[in-house]
Scaffold this active site. Structure first.
Site, PDB file in Angstrom:
ATOM      1  N   LYS A  58       0.659  -1.310  -0.238  1.00  0.00           N
ATOM      2  CA  LYS A  58       0.072  -0.071   0.044  1.00  0.00           C
ATOM      3  C   LYS A  58       0.826   1.157   0.035  1.00  0.00           C
ATOM      4  CE  LYS A  58      -3.817  -2.271   2.172  1.00  0.00           C
ATOM      5  NZ  LYS A  58      -4.734  -2.506   3.407  1.00  0.00           N
ATOM      6  N   GLN A 102      -4.843  -1.122   9.664  1.00  0.00           N
ATOM      7  CA  GLN A 102      -4.646  -2.507   9.099  1.00  0.00           C
ATOM      8  C   GLN A 102      -5.243  -3.576   9.976  1.00  0.00           C
ATOM      9  OE1 GLN A 102      -3.625  -3.113   5.742  1.00  0.00           O
ATOM     10  NE2 GLN A 102      -4.162  -5.484   5.998  1.00  0.00           N
ATOM     11  N   ASP A 125     -10.908   3.133   4.293  1.00  0.00           N
ATOM     12  CA  ASP A 125     -11.530   1.844   4.061  1.00  0.00           C
ATOM     13  C   ASP A 125     -12.832   1.762   4.174  1.00  0.00           C
ATOM     14  OD1 ASP A 125      -9.296  -0.259   4.142  1.00  0.00           O
ATOM     15  OD2 ASP A 125      -9.104   0.194   6.132  1.00  0.00           O
TER      16      ASP A 125
HETATM   17  N1  GUN Z   1      -7.282  -6.629   6.172  1.00  0.00           N
HETATM   18  C1  GUN Z   1      -7.627  -7.386   5.252  1.00  0.00           C
HETATM   19  N2  GUN Z   1      -8.171  -6.533   4.091  1.00  0.00           N
HETATM   20  C2  GUN Z   1      -8.165  -5.508   4.816  1.00  0.00           C
HETATM   21  C3  GUN Z   1      -8.433  -3.950   4.237  1.00  0.00           C
HETATM   22  O1  GUN Z   1      -9.251  -3.767   3.139  1.00  0.00           O
HETATM   23  N3  GUN Z   1      -8.638  -3.149   5.000  1.00  0.00           N
HETATM   24  C4  GUN Z   1      -7.808  -2.995   6.200  1.00  0.00           C
HETATM   25  N4  GUN Z   1      -7.495  -1.909   7.010  1.00  0.00           N
HETATM   26  N5  GUN Z   1      -7.312  -4.164   6.817  1.00  0.00           N
HETATM   27  C5  GUN Z   1      -7.512  -5.309   6.011  1.00  0.00           C
END
Ligand code: GUN
Length: 309
Positions: A58, A102, A125
């Site tokens: 990311k 995350q 998100d």
């Molecule tokens: N963990 C797995 N997928 C995601 C996501 O799309 N966003 C976040 N913040 N954590 C995750």
């Protein structure tokens, strides 16, 4: 299988994500004319190996798109109050436009409390309950990245989604539930099947569109599919092989492609779309904050601070 079996075409997530990233770069360029550099803060608590890989990707992609990224790595023993304190600081910082925590968080931290502490306008998100509620009502809000990416893949694949029967397999807050809401908004008839569904396979065999997000390698094969179905495989599972490990989806690709009309490969299908939409959400959030009426987030303040960096 006869040698003349027509195989499904691949839905090229890499190529479509590259288009989305190009659109993101255009937004970043337009913002830079106003002296605004979008900034994404990523919070990682603990040392889950998969999360570390996701966060690294990311941050890398953000940099490539011209988005400033801030990384906060906290030890697994961090107390919830300290995570909430960091979120409050990021919320208050006018130079931070986007916040991503995350998941999963360590077990002693209440994920819901942390997500709901994020300013909804910075919640890239789309997990904050205010954004989830607005999404279900069909409002224009920050939407979860993976379902947004899946919708883009479907729009690029199907001329018209309206009236099609979509089956979503899995009911997670991150994918299954928001995916169902977005498909409904696109005028599909939507069924959500899950571990308690009676005869999930029979339901799935009725579907024009199948979106699978269960986290079980190769769970869905050709016997689950109606001929000509479009299959979106959200799963990313690492499995052991004789020569090491490899990534596979929740769908048995080799089997499913003998029946489907189009299918996402793993890797190279949904995966690249999630990050592309995270960055798209970051520029959308940055724009929305310019329009926010509070003084500390007004356009002038952000611009002055951006210039004084
Ligand atoms: N963990 C797995 N997928 C995601 C996501 O799309 N966003 C976040 N913040 N954590 C995750």
């Amino acid at each position: 299988m006869s040698s003349s079996t027509q195989l499904a075409r691949d839905i090229d997530g890499k190529a479509i994500a590259a288009q989305v990233l190009e659109e993101v770069r255009e937004h970043v360029a337009a913002l830079s004319l106003e002296h605004i550099v979008p900034a994404l803060a990523v919070v990682l608590v603990g040392d889950d190996p998969a999360s570390q890989v996701y966060v690294r990707n990311k941050l890398l992609r953000a940099k490539e798109a011209g988005i400033r990224s801030l990384e906060y790595r906290l030890p697994a023993t961090t107390q919830q109050t300290d995570v909430l304190k960091l979120i409050a600081e990021l919320n208050a910082d006018p130079l931070v436009n986007a916040i991503l925590v995350q998941l999963p968080l360590p077990a002693h931290i209440d994920e819901g409390a942390v997500i709901d502490a994020i300013d909804p306008l910075k919640d890239v998100d789309g997990f904050h309950r205010q954004n989830v509620g607005a999404l279900v009502q069909g409002a224009d809000v920050l939407k979860p990245c993976t379902p947004s990416g899946c919708m883009r893949l479907l729009h690029e694949t199907c001329a018209n989604l309206s009236g099609l029967h979509a089956v979503v397999i899995g009911r997670s807050n991150i994918v299954g539930k928001p995916m169902a809401a977005l498909l409904l908004q696109a005028h599909c008839s939507v069924s959500v099947v899950h571990s308690r569904s009676v005869d999930a396979k029979a339901l799935c065999r009725l579907a024009d569109i199948v979106v699978v997000a269960v986290g079980r390698p190769h769970m869905i094969d050709a016997s689950w599919l109606k001929p000509g179905a479009v299959v979106i495989d959200v799963g990313i599972n690492r499995i052991e092989t004789e020569s090491g490990t490899r990534l596979v989806g929740d769908v048995d690709y080799a089997s499913a492609r003998t029946v489907a009309s189009a299918i996402t490969p793993v890797p190279g299908g949904v995966g690249p779309m999630t990050i592309a939409y995270l960055l798209m959400n970051t520029v959308i959030a940055t724009r929305a904050q310019q329009a926010r009426p509070t003084p500390q987030h007004s356009h002038e303040t952000t611009e002055q601070l951006a210039l004084s960096e």
